[in-house]
Design an enzyme around this catalytic site. Structure first.
Site, PDB file in Angstrom:
ATOM      1  N   HIS A 157      -7.067  -5.750   2.207  1.00  0.00           N
ATOM      2  CA  HIS A 157      -5.926  -5.165   2.910  1.00  0.00           C
ATOM      3  C   HIS A 157      -5.385  -6.243   3.849  1.00  0.00           C
ATOM      4  CE1 HIS A 157      -6.998  -0.821   2.097  1.00  0.00           C
ATOM      5  NE2 HIS A 157      -8.143  -1.407   1.827  1.00  0.00           N
TER       6      HIS A 157
ATOM      7  N   ASP B  62       0.853  -1.194   0.000  1.00  0.00           N
ATOM      8  CA  ASP B  62       0.000   0.000   0.000  1.00  0.00           C
ATOM      9  C   ASP B  62       0.889   1.244   0.000  1.00  0.00           C
ATOM     10  OD1 ASP B  62      -3.229   0.520   0.915  1.00  0.00           O
ATOM     11  OD2 ASP B  62      -1.831   2.203   1.058  1.00  0.00           O
ATOM     12  N   ILE B  63       0.500   2.216  -0.807  1.00  0.00           N
ATOM     13  CA  ILE B  63       1.300   3.440  -0.958  1.00  0.00           C
ATOM     14  C   ILE B  63       1.243   4.305   0.305  1.00  0.00           C
ATOM     15  CG2 ILE B  63      -0.444   5.024  -1.917  1.00  0.00           C
ATOM     16  CD1 ILE B  63       1.544   5.681  -4.150  1.00  0.00           C
TER      17      ILE B  63
ATOM     18  N   HIS C 142     -10.282  -5.719  -3.552  1.00  0.00           N
ATOM     19  CA  HIS C 142      -8.977  -5.930  -2.922  1.00  0.00           C
ATOM     20  C   HIS C 142      -9.160  -6.174  -1.433  1.00  0.00           C
ATOM     21  CE1 HIS C 142      -9.883  -1.638  -2.678  1.00  0.00           C
ATOM     22  NE2 HIS C 142      -9.156  -1.588  -1.575  1.00  0.00           N
TER      23      HIS C 142
ATOM     24  N   ASN D 255     -13.165  -3.328   2.056  1.00  0.00           N
ATOM     25  CA  ASN D 255     -14.206  -2.318   2.198  1.00  0.00           C
ATOM     26  C   ASN D 255     -15.230  -2.480   1.084  1.00  0.00           C
ATOM     27  OD1 ASN D 255     -13.128  -0.894   4.467  1.00  0.00           O
ATOM     28  ND2 ASN D 255     -11.581   0.013   3.127  1.00  0.00           N
TER      29      ASN D 255
HETATM   30  P1  AMP Z   1      -9.822   1.243  -0.142  1.00  0.00           P
HETATM   31  O1  AMP Z   1      -9.967   2.537   0.605  1.00  0.00           O
HETATM   32  O2  AMP Z   1     -10.251   0.038   0.633  1.00  0.00           O
HETATM   33  O3  AMP Z   1     -10.442   1.326  -1.516  1.00  0.00           O
HETATM   34  O4  AMP Z   1      -8.257   1.033  -0.321  1.00  0.00           O
HETATM   35  C1  AMP Z   1      -7.504   1.629  -1.332  1.00  0.00           C
HETATM   36  C2  AMP Z   1      -6.062   1.591  -0.874  1.00  0.00           C
HETATM   37  O5  AMP Z   1      -5.245   1.769  -2.014  1.00  0.00           O
HETATM   38  C3  AMP Z   1      -5.676   2.674   0.125  1.00  0.00           C
HETATM   39  O6  AMP Z   1      -5.172   2.069   1.321  1.00  0.00           O
HETATM   40  C4  AMP Z   1      -4.602   3.474  -0.606  1.00  0.00           C
HETATM   41  O7  AMP Z   1      -3.574   3.911   0.258  1.00  0.00           O
HETATM   42  C5  AMP Z   1      -4.101   2.490  -1.633  1.00  0.00           C
HETATM   43  N1  AMP Z   1      -3.524   3.067  -2.849  1.00  0.00           N
HETATM   44  C6  AMP Z   1      -4.009   4.085  -3.599  1.00  0.00           C
HETATM   45  N2  AMP Z   1      -3.228   4.304  -4.671  1.00  0.00           N
HETATM   46  C7  AMP Z   1      -2.232   3.394  -4.614  1.00  0.00           C
HETATM   47  C8  AMP Z   1      -1.092   3.112  -5.432  1.00  0.00           C
HETATM   48  N3  AMP Z   1      -0.815   3.798  -6.553  1.00  0.00           N
HETATM   49  N4  AMP Z   1      -0.253   2.112  -5.040  1.00  0.00           N
HETATM   50  C9  AMP Z   1      -0.503   1.404  -3.909  1.00  0.00           C
HETATM   51  N5  AMP Z   1      -1.569   1.608  -3.107  1.00  0.00           N
HETATM   52  C10 AMP Z   1      -2.409   2.599  -3.451  1.00  0.00           C
END
Ligand code: AMP
Length: 111
Positions: free
Chosen positions: A100, A29-30, A98, A85
């Protein structure tokens, strides 16, 4: 429009890929919320677990298997959280299925 995860899968965006097969990809995760924060993503674009169709439920089993493997690899297999989520009210921001995988610290404080 392609989701961020589709762009990562298609190598249009960079990511730290920690696992990949023909149906699943996992990345760091970024914006990590824990020392280990991985995202286990289906390559097939399914908006969330609520939209999975009968023929795709097996993907959840595959994702669980990838979670087990990564938890061991990242040494958090004694305690981690696996969550997905569904929808904006839950905090979902990327509408591409996805999980987490969070670990590496006391997760109870996260609520
Ligand atoms: P959600 O809020 O469950 O949709 O999770 C989306 C997740 O994607 C969040 O934890 C973000 O930090 C992560 N995210 C967004 N953009 C990127 C990216 N380019 N690379 C890796 N993780 C990302």
């Amino acid at each position: 429009m392609a989701t961020i995860f589709e762009k990562i899968i298609n190598r249009q965006l960079p990511a730290n890929i920690v696992y990949e097969d023909n149906e699943i990809i996992a990345i760091k995760d970024i914006n990590p919320k824990a020392p280990v924060h991985l995202l286990i993503i289906t390559k097939k674009v399914i908006p969330s677990i609520q939209e999975i169709k009968e023929e795709d439920f097996y993907l959840l089993g595959k994702m669980a298997k990838v979670a087990q493997k990564l938890a061991k690899e990242f040494k958090v297999d004694k305690g981690y959280r696996l969550l997905t989520n569904v929808g904006t009210p839950s905090g979902q921001t990327i509408f591409h299925l996805h999980f987490h995988l969070l670990g590496g610290r006391d997760l109870l404080s996260m609520g």
